[in-house]
Design a protein around this motif. Structure first.
Motif, PDB file in Angstrom:
ATOM      1  N   THR A 125       0.837  -1.198   0.000  1.00  0.00           N
ATOM      2  CA  THR A 125       0.000   0.000   0.000  1.00  0.00           C
ATOM      3  C   THR A 125       0.871   1.246   0.000  1.00  0.00           C
ATOM      4  OG1 THR A 125      -1.715  -1.152   1.257  1.00  0.00           O
ATOM      5  CG2 THR A 125      -1.819   1.246   1.220  1.00  0.00           C
ATOM      6  N   ASP A 126       0.498   2.223  -0.833  1.00  0.00           N
ATOM      7  CA  ASP A 126       1.187   3.502  -0.820  1.00  0.00           C
ATOM      8  C   ASP A 126       0.886   4.206   0.498  1.00  0.00           C
ATOM      9  OD1 ASP A 126       2.252   3.103  -3.321  1.00  0.00           O
ATOM     10  OD2 ASP A 126       0.693   4.200  -4.372  1.00  0.00           O
ATOM     11  N   ILE A 127       1.906   4.425   1.307  1.00  0.00           N
ATOM     12  CA  ILE A 127       1.736   4.973   2.649  1.00  0.00           C
ATOM     13  C   ILE A 127       2.202   6.419   2.744  1.00  0.00           C
ATOM     14  CG2 ILE A 127       2.469   4.764   5.057  1.00  0.00           C
ATOM     15  CD1 ILE A 127       0.543   2.626   4.275  1.00  0.00           C
ATOM     16  N   PHE A 128       3.314   6.727   2.137  1.00  0.00           N
ATOM     17  CA  PHE A 128       3.966   8.019   2.335  1.00  0.00           C
ATOM     18  C   PHE A 128       4.057   8.748   1.006  1.00  0.00           C
ATOM     19  CE2 PHE A 128       7.836  10.638   2.759  1.00  0.00           C
ATOM     20  CZ  PHE A 128       7.554  11.320   3.931  1.00  0.00           C
ATOM     21  N   ARG A 129       3.648  10.020   0.985  1.00  0.00           N
ATOM     22  CA  ARG A 129       3.677  10.801  -0.250  1.00  0.00           C
ATOM     23  C   ARG A 129       4.216  12.202   0.034  1.00  0.00           C
ATOM     24  NH1 ARG A 129      -1.068   7.878  -0.111  1.00  0.00           N
ATOM     25  NH2 ARG A 129      -1.587   6.635  -1.954  1.00  0.00           N
ATOM     26  N   ILE A 130       5.032  12.687  -0.885  1.00  0.00           N
ATOM     27  CA  ILE A 130       5.472  14.079  -0.863  1.00  0.00           C
ATOM     28  C   ILE A 130       5.047  14.695  -2.189  1.00  0.00           C
ATOM     29  CG2 ILE A 130       7.401  15.682  -0.666  1.00  0.00           C
ATOM     30  CD1 ILE A 130       8.936  13.550   0.819  1.00  0.00           C
ATOM     31  N   ALA A 131       4.173  15.714  -2.120  1.00  0.00           N
ATOM     32  CA  ALA A 131       3.651  16.363  -3.323  1.00  0.00           C
ATOM     33  C   ALA A 131       4.670  17.359  -3.874  1.00  0.00           C
ATOM     34  CB  ALA A 131       2.332  17.060  -3.006  1.00  0.00           C
ATOM     35  N   SER A 132       4.382  17.890  -5.058  1.00  0.00           N
ATOM     36  CA  SER A 132       5.319  18.785  -5.730  1.00  0.00           C
ATOM     37  C   SER A 132       5.561  20.070  -4.958  1.00  0.00           C
ATOM     38  CB  SER A 132       4.799  19.118  -7.135  1.00  0.00           C
ATOM     39  OG  SER A 132       3.525  19.738  -7.068  1.00  0.00           O
ATOM     40  N   ASP A 133       4.604  20.493  -4.124  1.00  0.00           N
ATOM     41  CA  ASP A 133       4.773  21.719  -3.344  1.00  0.00           C
ATOM     42  C   ASP A 133       5.394  21.458  -1.976  1.00  0.00           C
ATOM     43  OD1 ASP A 133       2.676  20.419  -2.136  1.00  0.00           O
ATOM     44  OD2 ASP A 133       1.242  22.061  -2.320  1.00  0.00           O
ATOM     45  N   GLY A 134       5.777  20.206  -1.702  1.00  0.00           N
ATOM     46  CA  GLY A 134       6.385  19.867  -0.430  1.00  0.00           C
ATOM     47  C   GLY A 134       5.414  19.357   0.608  1.00  0.00           C
ATOM     48  N   ASP A 135       4.092  19.448   0.355  1.00  0.00           N
ATOM     49  CA  ASP A 135       3.116  18.910   1.299  1.00  0.00           C
ATOM     50  C   ASP A 135       3.322  17.399   1.423  1.00  0.00           C
ATOM     51  OD1 ASP A 135       2.104  21.404   1.601  1.00  0.00           O
ATOM     52  OD2 ASP A 135       0.200  21.046   0.580  1.00  0.00           O
TER      53      ASP A 135
END
Length: 208
Positions: A125-135
């Motif tokens: 499962t995808d647990i951890f994400r960092i978006a393009s704006d750093g969120d």
């Protein structure tokens, strides 16, 4: 013996069929060891004669370091800044997958070039994400703030714990805003449950 160093049949070209302690080496214009199969060490080397690991050793220069036998299938070595680059389409993803006999990507680190988002998969499962704006999100599909932690498991807590039992002089949790008002003009913390508002702490220290 030297009589079977190269054997050619209708189905294969075999070098060193007698398993002698003989190296196979390919030179390039500027490197005498551009490709090496080390017969005695059972290793393949690129750019140098391999002397580390149990498989492929890419050695630009020697560091004097050693490797763990649990992590030695691929060794990349350079005495200086070094790294590995994955190049892909700007509308697709680049991935490093961790698999087993039950799931070929039970764990994964991926970068989505289309959305410029980094994702870490754990347990399928995808647990951890960092978006393009750093969120950043832990558990949430799309972060709604700088750090968004979400879990649907009723038995899970968000825990901030310092295990130092003596001489502790710091804060277990620190919430700070650069805005310097203290007139209750904005909220520092807002707590809600499923029914709605529970309490606010404003910039004046008031709990509402």
């Amino acid at each position: 013996s030297n009589d079977d160093q190269v054997t050619i049949t209708d189905t294969a070209v075999v070098i060193n069929e007698d398993s002698d302690d003989v190296d196979f080496r390919v030179e390039s214009n500027g490197n005498a060891n551009m490709l090496v199969v080390n017969g005695g060490g059972d290793r393949v080397g690129i750019a140098s004669d391999p002397d580390l690991g149990g498989g492929l050793h890419i050695k630009i220069s020697d560091t004097g370091a050693d490797v763990s036998t649990s992590h030695d299938s691929l060794v990349i070595e350079k005495n200086g800044d070094m790294g590995m680059t994955l190049l892909g389409s700007n509308s697709a993803g680049c991935f490093i997958a961790f698999g087993d006999d039950g799931d070929n990507d039970i764990g994964r680190i991926g970068y989505d070039h289309n959305n410029n988002r980094l994702t870490i998969k754990v347990g399928g499962t995808d647990i951890f994400r960092i978006a393009s704006d750093g969120d950043t999100s832990l558990g949430a599909v799309t972060p709604s703030g700088r750090l968004h932690v979400e879990d649907t498991n009723a038995s899970q807590d968000l825990i901030l714990f310092n295990a130092t039992s003596t001489s502790f002089t710091q804060n277990v949790m620190k919430v700070q805003c650069s805005r310097d008002t203290n007139n209750a003009s904005f909220g520092i913390m807002h707590a809600r449950n499923g029914g709605g508002h529970v309490f606010n702490i404003d910039d004046g220290g008031n709990v509402k």
